[in-house]
Motif scaffolding. Sequence first.
Motif, PDB file in Angstrom:
ATOM      1  N   VAL A  95       5.262   4.820   2.062  1.00 22.87           N
ATOM      2  CA  VAL A  95       5.640   5.874   2.734  1.00 22.87           C
ATOM      3  C   VAL A  95       6.629   5.678   3.984  1.00 22.87           C
ATOM      4  N   PHE A 138      -0.852  14.801   2.666  1.00 28.40           N
ATOM      5  CA  PHE A 138      -1.389  13.729   2.717  1.00 28.40           C
ATOM      6  C   PHE A 138      -0.596  12.506   2.397  1.00 28.40           C
ATOM      7  N   HIS A 139       0.009  11.671   3.443  1.00 32.78           N
ATOM      8  CA  HIS A 139       0.915  10.516   3.005  1.00 32.78           C
ATOM      9  C   HIS A 139       0.227   9.211   3.468  1.00 32.78           C
ATOM     10  N   GLY A 140      -1.105   9.131   3.949  1.00 34.18           N
ATOM     11  CA  GLY A 140      -1.624   7.915   4.378  1.00 34.18           C
ATOM     12  C   GLY A 140      -2.158   7.995   5.786  1.00 34.18           C
ATOM     13  N   ASP A 153       6.959  11.847  -2.846  1.00 32.78           N
ATOM     14  CA  ASP A 153       5.419  10.983  -2.610  1.00 32.78           C
ATOM     15  C   ASP A 153       4.837  11.036  -3.935  1.00 32.78           C
ATOM     16  N   VAL A 185       2.675   8.794  -5.053  1.00 29.15           N
ATOM     17  CA  VAL A 185       1.707   7.784  -4.805  1.00 29.15           C
ATOM     18  C   VAL A 185       0.285   7.925  -5.718  1.00 29.15           C
ATOM     19  N   GLN A 186       0.069   9.373  -5.723  1.00 32.47           N
ATOM     20  CA  GLN A 186      -1.184  10.027  -6.578  1.00 32.47           C
ATOM     21  C   GLN A 186      -0.686  10.597  -7.582  1.00 32.47           C
ATOM     22  N   GLU A 223       5.087  16.124  -1.660  1.00 30.14           N
ATOM     23  CA  GLU A 223       4.160  15.614  -2.798  1.00 30.14           C
ATOM     24  C   GLU A 223       4.316  16.715  -3.979  1.00 30.14           C
ATOM     25  N   LYS A 247      -0.750   2.956  -5.722  1.00 28.11           N
ATOM     26  CA  LYS A 247      -1.905   3.244  -6.450  1.00 28.11           C
ATOM     27  C   LYS A 247      -1.675   2.664  -8.248  1.00 28.11           C
ATOM     28  N   GLU A 266      -4.821  15.370  -1.965  1.00 30.02           N
ATOM     29  CA  GLU A 266      -5.829  15.298  -1.003  1.00 30.02           C
ATOM     30  C   GLU A 266      -6.313  16.690  -0.525  1.00 30.02           C
ATOM     31  N   THR A 283       0.912  -1.175   0.165  1.00 27.57           N
ATOM     32  CA  THR A 283       0.121   0.011   0.303  1.00 27.57           C
ATOM     33  C   THR A 283       0.683   1.181   0.021  1.00 27.57           C
ATOM     34  N   GLY A 284       0.235   2.438  -0.163  1.00 34.53           N
ATOM     35  CA  GLY A 284       0.917   3.684  -0.238  1.00 34.53           C
ATOM     36  C   GLY A 284       1.449   3.935   0.868  1.00 34.53           C
ATOM     37  N   ALA A 285       0.746   3.931   2.101  1.00 31.74           N
ATOM     38  CA  ALA A 285       1.100   4.329   3.549  1.00 31.74           C
ATOM     39  C   ALA A 285       2.446   3.258   3.840  1.00 31.74           C
TER      40      ALA A 285
END
Length: 425
Positions: A115, A146-148, A233, A235-236, A200, A274, A205, A110-112
Amino acid sequence: MSVLQETASQKAIDLENKYGAHNYHPLPVVLNKGEGVFVWDVEGKKYYDFLSAYSAVNQGHCHPKIVAAVKKQSETLALTSRAFYNDMLGPYEKFVCEFFKFDKLLPMNTGAEAVETALKLCRKWAYEKKGLGENEAEIIVCENNFHGRTTTIISFSNDPVARKNFGPYTDGFIKIEYDNIDALEKVLSSNKNVAGFLVEPIQGEAGVYVPSEGYLNKAKALCEKYNVLFIADEVQTGIARTGRLLATCGDCSCENKGCEGTPDVKPDILILGKAMSGGAYPVSGVLADNHIMDVIKPGNHGSTFGGNPVAAAVATAALEVVRDEKLAENADRLGKLFRSEINKYIETSELVSLVRGRGLLNAIVINDSEDSDTAWNICMRLRDNGLLAKPTHGNIIRFAPPLVMTEAQLLDCVSIITKTLTEFS
Ligand SMILES: *Cc1c(COP(=O)(O)O)cnc(C)c1O
């Protein structure tokens, strides 16, 4: 909607309400099928998906190539744990490293988790390579990040809903304003214990905040000057979402020369999740070059499922789709079109104050107080009109469709959105 139709959706919603923890507040729509840019609800109504599972489904729902990879590998060998080697992980790691131009991958799910992995890697590097004293490492993060959702990650969030009553919090983080290069330099020049800067490239988010031009380049240059790791990060923002393979781009394999923005930064640590799997399976990972990743030794870190054969097969297929279908280029082109069309509407409207974003990661800001429910009500009406989107923090609606969208489909969506907004003004 007939009474019978209401029942199928309502039943599913009631079950979630009764038996599921209430940790989300979903838009009331119950989906049971997806294909490409479309999803269907249990009553058979078809929608454009304008969220893409927070950018996990960049390749579109149920992409046949990705589905085939899941099927084939789960029939062959699904999980070995890392107690043994498997024949999928090595080739996958080589593929990902060549794809993003790093020496090594640390695979997670997962992303979290990715991180967390990056934070641990950064701290260990700081003690063993930079020479910081035990337990003194600090990592700079940005406000409204927002990192998780893990305990450490929410320790450096400033969202009260994500934090309150989850303490005590993890130490070792310094928060500065996002997109403020002076704030970064101030901390770096006055604090010898900084190990890394976690950022990010676009704050998703928080409401799709695009930093000013040159911010990421300058931040990276400062990190180099002070021997601090630049941790992106993505992830998004990563994997074609913002119109380039990575929002930091750097020396990536993206062929798209005409893309927007100028960041050309290679992070020291790159965090992905993601869309790495196109939504078919949880796949995340951390990339870094040898001089950083080499601090990780057997037993330091791991995950039972990280780098399992299905994940390796799925992520390889998902990244091949991004490359072969030129999704970065498509996102870049359609994103420009989207913003220019929405801007035409904004000129005629009081309801929306602006549209911003890169590629197909965009948001509109509703011209109303932050705590009003206008954005939510617009999303409900968009749903009725066949398009699914969700408000983010404040009165902001994020628009992030799958990147396999065609121009005709995008224009159809623009007309649904502007028609819906017109109903509101
Ligand atoms: C979604 C997201 C995460 C967390 O990913 P999960 O898979 O939900 O744990 C981390 N960072 C960013 C920027 C994200 O958008």
